[in-house]
Enzyme design. Structure first.
Site, PDB file in Angstrom:
ATOM      1  N   GLU A   1      89.869  27.589  18.126  1.00  0.00           N
ATOM      2  CA  GLU A   1      90.098  28.150  19.454  1.00  0.00           C
ATOM      3  C   GLU A   1      89.557  27.192  20.511  1.00  0.00           C
ATOM      4  OE1 GLU A   1      87.683  31.563  20.678  1.00  0.00           O
ATOM      5  OE2 GLU A   1      86.795  31.584  18.680  1.00  0.00           O
TER       6      GLU A   1
ATOM      7  N   CYS B   1      88.012  33.749  16.970  1.00  0.00           N
ATOM      8  CA  CYS B   1      87.242  33.375  15.780  1.00  0.00           C
ATOM      9  C   CYS B   1      87.893  33.856  14.482  1.00  0.00           C
ATOM     10  CB  CYS B   1      85.822  33.930  15.880  1.00  0.00           C
ATOM     11  SG  CYS B   1      84.954  33.384  17.355  1.00  0.00           S
TER      12      CYS B   1
ATOM     13  N   HIS C   1      81.286  37.716  10.383  1.00  0.00           N
ATOM     14  CA  HIS C   1      81.403  36.726  11.454  1.00  0.00           C
ATOM     15  C   HIS C   1      80.083  36.721  12.229  1.00  0.00           C
ATOM     16  CE1 HIS C   1      82.569  34.457  14.850  1.00  0.00           C
ATOM     17  NE2 HIS C   1      82.651  35.480  15.676  1.00  0.00           N
TER      18      HIS C   1
ATOM     19  N   LYS D   1      73.435  43.631  13.028  1.00  0.00           N
ATOM     20  CA  LYS D   1      73.905  44.850  13.707  1.00  0.00           C
ATOM     21  C   LYS D   1      75.163  45.394  13.010  1.00  0.00           C
ATOM     22  CE  LYS D   1      72.465  43.496  18.419  1.00  0.00           C
ATOM     23  NZ  LYS D   1      71.737  44.604  18.989  1.00  0.00           N
TER      24      LYS D   1
HETATM   25  N1  COA Z   1      61.577  39.284  22.134  1.00  0.00           N
HETATM   26  C1  COA Z   1      62.397  39.786  21.193  1.00  0.00           C
HETATM   27  N2  COA Z   1      63.639  40.268  21.492  1.00  0.00           N
HETATM   28  C2  COA Z   1      64.058  40.227  22.769  1.00  0.00           C
HETATM   29  C3  COA Z   1      63.233  39.710  23.789  1.00  0.00           C
HETATM   30  C4  COA Z   1      61.932  39.219  23.437  1.00  0.00           C
HETATM   31  N3  COA Z   1      61.116  38.689  24.342  1.00  0.00           N
HETATM   32  N4  COA Z   1      63.918  39.805  24.965  1.00  0.00           N
HETATM   33  C5  COA Z   1      65.107  40.360  24.669  1.00  0.00           C
HETATM   34  N5  COA Z   1      65.194  40.614  23.355  1.00  0.00           N
HETATM   35  C6  COA Z   1      66.315  41.186  22.608  1.00  0.00           C
HETATM   36  C7  COA Z   1      67.021  42.339  23.299  1.00  0.00           C
HETATM   37  O1  COA Z   1      66.325  43.556  23.074  1.00  0.00           O
HETATM   38  C8  COA Z   1      68.386  42.273  22.633  1.00  0.00           C
HETATM   39  O2  COA Z   1      68.318  42.831  21.346  1.00  0.00           O
HETATM   40  P1  COA Z   1      69.150  44.176  20.983  1.00  0.00           P
HETATM   41  O3  COA Z   1      70.569  43.881  21.352  1.00  0.00           O
HETATM   42  O4  COA Z   1      68.953  44.307  19.518  1.00  0.00           O
HETATM   43  O5  COA Z   1      68.551  45.250  21.807  1.00  0.00           O
HETATM   44  C9  COA Z   1      68.603  40.791  22.428  1.00  0.00           C
HETATM   45  O6  COA Z   1      67.320  40.181  22.548  1.00  0.00           O
HETATM   46  C10 COA Z   1      69.517  40.174  23.452  1.00  0.00           C
HETATM   47  O7  COA Z   1      69.044  40.526  24.715  1.00  0.00           O
HETATM   48  P2  COA Z   1      70.053  40.947  25.887  1.00  0.00           P
HETATM   49  O8  COA Z   1      69.271  41.221  27.111  1.00  0.00           O
HETATM   50  O9  COA Z   1      70.977  41.998  25.382  1.00  0.00           O
HETATM   51  O10 COA Z   1      70.819  39.554  26.001  1.00  0.00           O
HETATM   52  P3  COA Z   1      71.845  39.069  27.072  1.00  0.00           P
HETATM   53  O11 COA Z   1      72.407  40.189  27.858  1.00  0.00           O
HETATM   54  O12 COA Z   1      71.208  37.958  27.810  1.00  0.00           O
HETATM   55  O13 COA Z   1      73.034  38.449  26.179  1.00  0.00           O
HETATM   56  C11 COA Z   1      74.842  38.544  24.587  1.00  0.00           C
HETATM   57  C12 COA Z   1      73.348  38.817  24.833  1.00  0.00           C
HETATM   58  C13 COA Z   1      75.119  38.619  23.099  1.00  0.00           C
HETATM   59  C14 COA Z   1      75.678  39.572  25.341  1.00  0.00           C
HETATM   60  C15 COA Z   1      75.169  37.105  25.115  1.00  0.00           C
HETATM   61  O14 COA Z   1      74.437  36.168  24.386  1.00  0.00           O
HETATM   62  C16 COA Z   1      76.632  36.766  25.029  1.00  0.00           C
HETATM   63  O15 COA Z   1      77.407  37.096  25.917  1.00  0.00           O
HETATM   64  N6  COA Z   1      77.062  36.036  23.970  1.00  0.00           N
HETATM   65  C17 COA Z   1      78.433  35.584  23.814  1.00  0.00           C
HETATM   66  C18 COA Z   1      79.381  36.689  23.357  1.00  0.00           C
HETATM   67  C19 COA Z   1      79.260  37.002  21.919  1.00  0.00           C
HETATM   68  O16 COA Z   1      78.750  36.222  21.133  1.00  0.00           O
HETATM   69  N7  COA Z   1      79.782  38.177  21.531  1.00  0.00           N
HETATM   70  C20 COA Z   1      79.715  38.619  20.167  1.00  0.00           C
HETATM   71  C21 COA Z   1      80.965  39.243  19.658  1.00  0.00           C
HETATM   72  S1  COA Z   1      82.218  38.056  19.295  1.00  0.00           S
END
Ligand code: COA
Length: 399
Positions: free
Chosen positions: A82, A114, A236, A245
């Site tokens: 992709e 993906c 994945h 999860k």
């Molecule tokens: N210590 C431990 N864990 C921590 C932390 C710390 N100091 N601070 C935050 N976290 C945890 C949060 O609790 C969360 O865990 P949970 O989801 O189990 O509750 C995790 O870290 C991520 O934190 P969050 O605030 O949700 O992250 P974010 O909003 O900055 O971004 C994604 C997370 C995945 C949305 C982002 O990385 C993203 O957009 N990724 C690309 C898209 C993707 O990969 N999608 C997947 C499907 S294909």
């Protein structure tokens, strides 16, 4: 007759950013990445690397292990990506030439985020079922890029995986029943004018688990194996915590006991390489498979693996495979470990200088300075053409 994966190898960039060096830039604790996302490092593509060079590097050890006659039986090359480099010509055609494969072959590129590698695998199985003498080379190759400063940035990475699909496979026989799920959703996409993805992160997490539920329901409706008959699971992995999860989601969905130790044992070995590589989009689930086979301390022969492949947009597929007796004799565990251990740690400043890809749009002539230590490199973009070459490091490529 069994059909499946006969040989398997991955490649990734020769350099990485430690996420501990990205955390302060985002003003967060490193634990957000190492614990919250389950990622320690991300591979960063060199300026002279792209999906073509990574794909060729992944497939080279497979081709080098084959006799001339076996190479001639590769009549199809399917390349899933992709992060392609051309709207018309398949990246696979460049790879086919770089690998010196015979002209008597069909080559095509597949795309559905993906997921496309799984589509390639299923098509390969169908081709081999039609002519068991034929081998199909399936390659998944991607460079995952999100906007700098976005929440997706720590989930970047890059890598490619090459699989030889044959009759009587030596590694994993893929079972015939699949669970499928497609829905039109805008959780992640990349319009033609962008070099980074547009992503609704929260929605993508929900879309992933919804797709898992749908694909699992279809697997059961199609007569696929019960949850209790699957020994290990490979999901994945856009970031490894997503697989954790997903497995919790599926365990809950089927009403299986939620024993943390058992659940961890069912997925932990599949997460190890991706923790160090980051997201490699189409390749990520199959690097998860390599990780499982390379790290399992028990002999997995005869055990069943459940695979969940997800591609935003969105297509999901749940399928299963059975590990073949003697599979350990055909793994490349030491070479894969070396590949990761030999990478160079780069600073955040060095990463910032190369994270944007070489993407001149002026149609001019551009030499690309030699940088990667991987076997293949992009040498120049000239006359609207990308020129690839085998780099000096090819002579020492892992076999
Ligand atoms: N210590 C431990 N864990 C921590 C932390 C710390 N100091 N601070 C935050 N976290 C945890 C949060 O609790 C969360 O865990 P949970 O989801 O189990 O509750 C995790 O870290 C991520 O934190 P969050 O605030 O949700 O992250 P974010 O909003 O900055 O971004 C994604 C997370 C995945 C949305 C982002 O990385 C993203 O957009 N990724 C690309 C898209 C993707 O990969 N999608 C997947 C499907 S294909």
């Amino acid at each position: 007759m069994q059909l499946g994966i006969d040989d398997l190898a991955f490649a990734t960039a020769d350099r990485y950013l430690d996420l501990a060096d990205l955390a302060p830039v985002h003003g967060v604790e490193p634990a957000k990445y190492t614990v919250g996302l389950g990622q320690d490092r991300m591979s960063v593509a060199a300026p002279d690397e792209d999906v073509v060079t990574l794909a060729a590097s992944a497939a080279l050890p497979l081709v080098e292990r084959m006799s001339e006659q076996d190479r001639a039986s590769i009549r199809t090359v399917l390349l899933a990506t992709e992060s392609g480099i051309d709207q018309s010509k398949s990246a696979g055609v460049y790879v086919h030439r770089l690998l010196g494969l015979p002209a008597a072959a069909r080559v095509v590129e597949l795309k559905q985020a993906c997921y496309a590698g799984t589509s390639a695998l299923q098509m390969a199985l169908a081709l081999v079922a039609r002519n068991p003498e034929q081998k199909v080379l399936v390659i998944c190759s991607d460079v995952a890029r999100y906007d700098v400063g976005s929440s997706g940035e720590p989930t970047q990475g890059c890598g490619a995986v090459a699989m030889l699909v044959t009759a009587n496979p030596r590694l994993v026989a893929i079972e015939p029943v699949s669970g499928l799920h497609t829905t039109d959703i805008m959780d992640f996409w990349r319009p033609n004018y962008r070099t980074t993805a547009v992503v609704d992160g929260r929605l993508s997490l929900r879309a992933y688990t919804d797709s898992l539920s749908g694909a699992w329901a279809d697997l059961q409706a199609q007569g696929g194996p019960a949850f209790a008959d699957i020994d290990t699971f490979v999901y994945h992995q856009p970031f490894t915590k997503m697989a954790v999860k997903a497995h919790a989601h599926l365990t809950r969905l089927v009403g299986a006991p939620r024993d943390a130790e058992v659940m961890d044992a069912q997925i932990a070995d599949s997460l190890r390489y991706n923790r160090e590589i980051g997201n490699s989009y189409t390749a990520s689930m199959y690097i998860g498979l390599v990780s499982l086979l390379d790290h399992a301390t028990d002999d997995l022969a005869g055990s069943r693996i459940g695979f969940f492949s997800y591609g935003s947009g969105a297509v999901g597929e749940f399928f299963t495979g059975v590990v073949q007796p003697g599979y350990r004799d055909h793994l490349r565990t030491a070479a894969h470990r070396r590949l990761l251990d030999d990478r160079t740690r780069i600073s955040h400043a060095e990463y910032s200088a190369i994270v944007a890809p070489v993407n001149p749009v002026d149609g001019g002539d551009h030499e690309v300075p030699a940088s990667t230590r991987n076997p293949f490199r992009l040498a120049a973009i000239t006359g609207h053409q990308r020129l690839y070459e085998r780099s000096a490091a090819a002579a020492t490529a892992v076999a």
